[in-house]
Design an enzyme around this catalytic site. Structure first.
Site, PDB file in Angstrom:
ATOM      1  N   SER A 112       5.851  -2.312   2.798  1.00 14.25           N
ATOM      2  CA  SER A 112       4.366  -2.133   2.798  1.00 14.25           C
ATOM      3  C   SER A 112       3.911  -2.098   4.286  1.00 14.25           C
ATOM      4  CB  SER A 112       3.842  -3.315   2.019  1.00 14.25           C
ATOM      5  OG  SER A 112       2.156  -3.176   2.452  1.00 14.25           O
ATOM      6  N   TYR A 165       2.008 -12.282   0.175  1.00 15.29           N
ATOM      7  CA  TYR A 165       2.591 -11.117  -0.226  1.00 15.29           C
ATOM      8  C   TYR A 165       3.154 -10.136   1.010  1.00 15.29           C
ATOM      9  CZ  TYR A 165       2.599  -5.996  -1.091  1.00 15.29           C
ATOM     10  OH  TYR A 165       3.093  -4.557  -1.350  1.00 15.29           O
ATOM     11  N   LYS A 211       7.307  -9.077   1.990  1.00 15.23           N
ATOM     12  CA  LYS A 211       7.752  -7.744   2.387  1.00 15.23           C
ATOM     13  C   LYS A 211       8.754  -8.066   3.329  1.00 15.23           C
ATOM     14  CE  LYS A 211       6.345  -5.511  -1.294  1.00 15.23           C
ATOM     15  NZ  LYS A 211       7.259  -5.171  -2.228  1.00 15.23           N
TER      16      LYS A 211
HETATM   17  N1  LIG Z   1       0.338   0.219  -4.540  1.00 16.78           N
HETATM   18  C1  LIG Z   1       0.414   0.023  -3.176  1.00 16.78           C
HETATM   19  O1  LIG Z   1      -0.838  -0.019  -2.590  1.00 16.78           O
HETATM   20  C2  LIG Z   1       1.672  -0.687  -2.453  1.00 16.78           C
HETATM   21  C3  LIG Z   1       1.540  -0.390  -1.151  1.00 16.78           C
HETATM   22  C4  LIG Z   1       2.709  -0.916  -0.483  1.00 16.78           C
HETATM   23  C5  LIG Z   1       3.765  -1.387  -1.232  1.00 16.78           C
HETATM   24  N2  LIG Z   1       3.664  -1.421  -2.481  1.00 16.78           N
HETATM   25  C6  LIG Z   1       4.795  -1.985  -3.175  1.00 16.78           C
HETATM   26  O2  LIG Z   1       5.336  -0.893  -4.184  1.00 16.78           O
HETATM   27  C7  LIG Z   1       5.772  -1.580  -5.304  1.00 16.78           C
HETATM   28  C8  LIG Z   1       5.503  -0.764  -6.345  1.00 16.78           C
HETATM   29  O3  LIG Z   1       3.949  -1.030  -6.707  1.00 16.78           O
HETATM   30  P1  LIG Z   1       2.956  -0.613  -7.788  1.00 16.78           P
HETATM   31  O4  LIG Z   1       1.745  -0.043  -6.927  1.00 16.78           O
HETATM   32  O5  LIG Z   1       3.535   0.575  -8.366  1.00 16.78           O
HETATM   33  O6  LIG Z   1       2.648  -1.778  -8.478  1.00 16.78           O
HETATM   34  P2  LIG Z   1       2.791  -2.026 -10.078  1.00 16.78           P
HETATM   35  O7  LIG Z   1       2.390  -3.532 -10.264  1.00 16.78           O
HETATM   36  O8  LIG Z   1       1.898  -1.011 -10.848  1.00 16.78           O
HETATM   37  O9  LIG Z   1       4.399  -1.944 -10.376  1.00 16.78           O
HETATM   38  C9  LIG Z   1       5.309  -3.142 -10.264  1.00 16.78           C
HETATM   39  C10 LIG Z   1       6.257  -2.897 -11.521  1.00 16.78           C
HETATM   40  O10 LIG Z   1       6.982  -4.071 -11.390  1.00 16.78           O
HETATM   41  C11 LIG Z   1       7.090  -4.753 -12.750  1.00 16.78           C
HETATM   42  N3  LIG Z   1       7.489  -6.225 -12.246  1.00 16.78           N
HETATM   43  C12 LIG Z   1       6.729  -7.097 -11.718  1.00 16.78           C
HETATM   44  N4  LIG Z   1       7.669  -8.092 -11.643  1.00 16.78           N
HETATM   45  C13 LIG Z   1       8.928  -7.834 -12.337  1.00 16.78           C
HETATM   46  C14 LIG Z   1       9.977  -8.804 -12.612  1.00 16.78           C
HETATM   47  N5  LIG Z   1      10.067  -9.966 -12.224  1.00 16.78           N
HETATM   48  N6  LIG Z   1      10.923  -8.039 -13.235  1.00 16.78           N
HETATM   49  C15 LIG Z   1      10.885  -6.674 -13.613  1.00 16.78           C
HETATM   50  N7  LIG Z   1       9.700  -6.169 -13.404  1.00 16.78           N
HETATM   51  C16 LIG Z   1       8.591  -6.718 -12.812  1.00 16.78           C
HETATM   52  C17 LIG Z   1       5.861  -4.569 -13.247  1.00 16.78           C
HETATM   53  O11 LIG Z   1       5.547  -4.797 -14.509  1.00 16.78           O
HETATM   54  C18 LIG Z   1       5.085  -3.331 -12.764  1.00 16.78           C
HETATM   55  O12 LIG Z   1       5.567  -2.267 -13.797  1.00 16.78           O
HETATM   56  C19 LIG Z   1       5.649  -2.863  -5.179  1.00 16.78           C
HETATM   57  O13 LIG Z   1       6.885  -3.604  -4.896  1.00 16.78           O
HETATM   58  C20 LIG Z   1       4.343  -3.020  -4.179  1.00 16.78           C
HETATM   59  O14 LIG Z   1       4.653  -4.333  -3.304  1.00 16.78           O
HETATM   60  C21 LIG Z   1       2.562  -1.015  -3.101  1.00 16.78           C
END
Ligand SMILES: NC(=O)c1ccc[n+]([C@@H]2O[C@H](COP(=O)([O-])OP(=O)(O)OC[C@H]3O[C@@H](n4cnc5c(N)ncnc54)[C@H](O)[C@@H]3O)[C@@H](O)[C@H]2O)c1
Ligand SMILES: *[C@@H]1O[C@H](CO)[C@@H](O)[C@H](O)[C@H]1NC(C)=O
Length: 352
Positions: free
Chosen positions: A130, A157, A161
């Site tokens: 991130s 958080y 990362k």
């Molecule tokens: N959306 C953003 O703005 C953003 C920005 C930077 C980084 N990220 C990173 O990208 C990744 C995906 O983000 P997203 O926006 O799709 O979030 P999201 O919450 O929609 O997706 C995360 C998925 O991981 C699953 N999950 C969580 N904990 C789990 C576990 N212990 N075991 C198995 N599955 C698990 C959840 O059910 C969900 O489906 C994350 O790692 C997030 O930190 C997101």
């Protein structure tokens, strides 16, 4: 020759589902491992429909990444060529109140995953990092990759990362047979243009665009805007929004390029900044009415401007985020209007 299998942790989530679709469309077999703590199983059927009957198989395993034996079973059964690791918790505010759970899932879960990969002889990993690893006072805008990591990371958080980035770097240094790509996302918004998959927050959205989408559907009365006296053109904060489909395609570019023996970091963003008021304006234009907002005090820790320097991803991965902020608004609106209650709309709560 059929393309290899990719294991996608968190593949039922917002970014994971869009990436899974692009993988299927590109001919990869996909195995999703997701515990559904923040997503719906309805996603899986929609992905199969969108990918079409000619697409390779999409397998779904409901499991926690902290469950080593479930991971070992998944790796043994499917022999994935590479892993894309999205699974994790990402609510910044919650991470401040409950840091241990964030370290447990994000750092501990990554360790379990790496151990399962080692055991199975799977050598390639793409990790969801991130822009938050750059901390709250990045010295250069747009931000180049070499600025990280920052000691001023504001949230637990963001720190998880940075810790996972460090541990992946150490893993690669210890074993020339593995390769890792760290993808530092800026602000993904939008939805698939079909309107069939998108971001489906439960409860009050933590991010601007999902909140604005709920103002647009009149689920919420107005958008709170935190501060309008920042040193920017209109006083509101500037972010680098990128379309989630462009972000998904960035993962395919990263997989294609992934080299063993190195751990490379790439920014994924457009390099362009959009202010909060500009985004409200574009979304209002899309929806066809003025979306109400209220200016509230600044929030401590908010950064005035965050913009990627995406030139490394362009030069090395041949990846560019092409889609405009207007398209991001239009696709978000289509997803919201077709699914006003997210994935629950279709009443398929019991499907498997
Ligand atoms: N959306 C953003 O703005 C953003 C920005 C930077 C980084 N990220 C990173 O990208 C990744 C995906 O983000 P997203 O926006 O799709 O979030 P999201 O919450 O929609 O997706 C995360 C998925 O991981 C699953 N999950 C969580 N904990 C789990 C576990 N212990 N075991 C198995 N599955 C698990 C959840 O059910 C969900 O489906 C994350 O790692 C997030 O930190 C997101
Ligand atoms: C769940 O997903 C929503 C929508 O993307 C997001 O706003 C929220 O932070 C996520 N929750 C957790 C705990 O990661």
């Amino acid at each position: 020759m059929p393309k290899p299998t990719i294991l996608v942790t968190g593949g039922a989530g917002y970014i994971g589902s869009h990436t899974t679709l692009e993988l299927l469309l590109a001919g990869f077999t996909v195995v999703i491992v997701d515990n559904l703590c923040n997503s719906s199983v309805a996603v899986v059927r929609r992905l199969r429909e969108l990918a079409g009957p000619e697409a390779p198989e999409l397998h779904f395993i409901q499991a926690d990444i902290l469950d080593r034996s479930a991971l070992d079973k998944a790796f043994a059964a499917h022999q994935p060529h590479a892993v894309i690791h999205f699974a994790g918790l990402k609510a910044v505010g919650e991470s401040t109140r409950d840091p241990l759970t964030y370290y447990d899932v994000n750092v501990g879960g990554s360790i379990q995953l790496i151990r399962a990969m080692q055991k199975a002889g799977c050598h390639r990993l793409v990790f969801s990092s991130s822009a938050s690893v750059y901390g709250s006072t990045p010295k250069i805008q747009p931000i180049p990759e070499h600025l990280a990591p920052s000691p001023s990371i504001a949230s637990p958080y963001g720190k998880t990362k940075a810790h996972v980035e460090d541990l992946l770097q150490d893993w690669v240094a210890s074993d020339a047979q593995v390769g890792v790509t760290l993808l530092r996302y800026f602000n993904p918004i939008g939805a698939h243009p079909s309107g069939q998959i998108g971001e489906d927050p439960k409860g009050t959205p933590n991010n601007l665009m999902p909140y604005l989408a709920q103002v647009a559907t009149q689920t919420r009365p107005y958008l709170p805007v935190f501060g309008d006296s920042y040193a920017t053109s209109d006083g509101t904060c500037i972010r680098d929004y990128l379309h989630v489909v462009d972000l998904a395609l960035g993962h395919l570019a990263a997989l294609r390029d992934l080299q063993l023996g190195v751990c490379e970091a790439y920014n994924l963003g457009t390099g362009c900044g959009t202010s909060v008021l500009e985004l409200i304006h574009l979304m209002s234009e899309t929806v066809g009415r003025e979306l109400p907002y209220r200016i509230l005090p600044m929030r401590p820790g908010d950064v005035k401007e965050l913009r990627a320097d995406p030139s490394k991803a362009q030069a090395k991965l041949g990846w560019v985020a092409h889609r405009t902020v207007k398209e991001m608004c239009e696709d978000t609106w289509k997803w919201r209007t077709l699914n006003p209650h997210g994935y629950e709309t279709t009443g398929n709560a019991h499907e498997h």
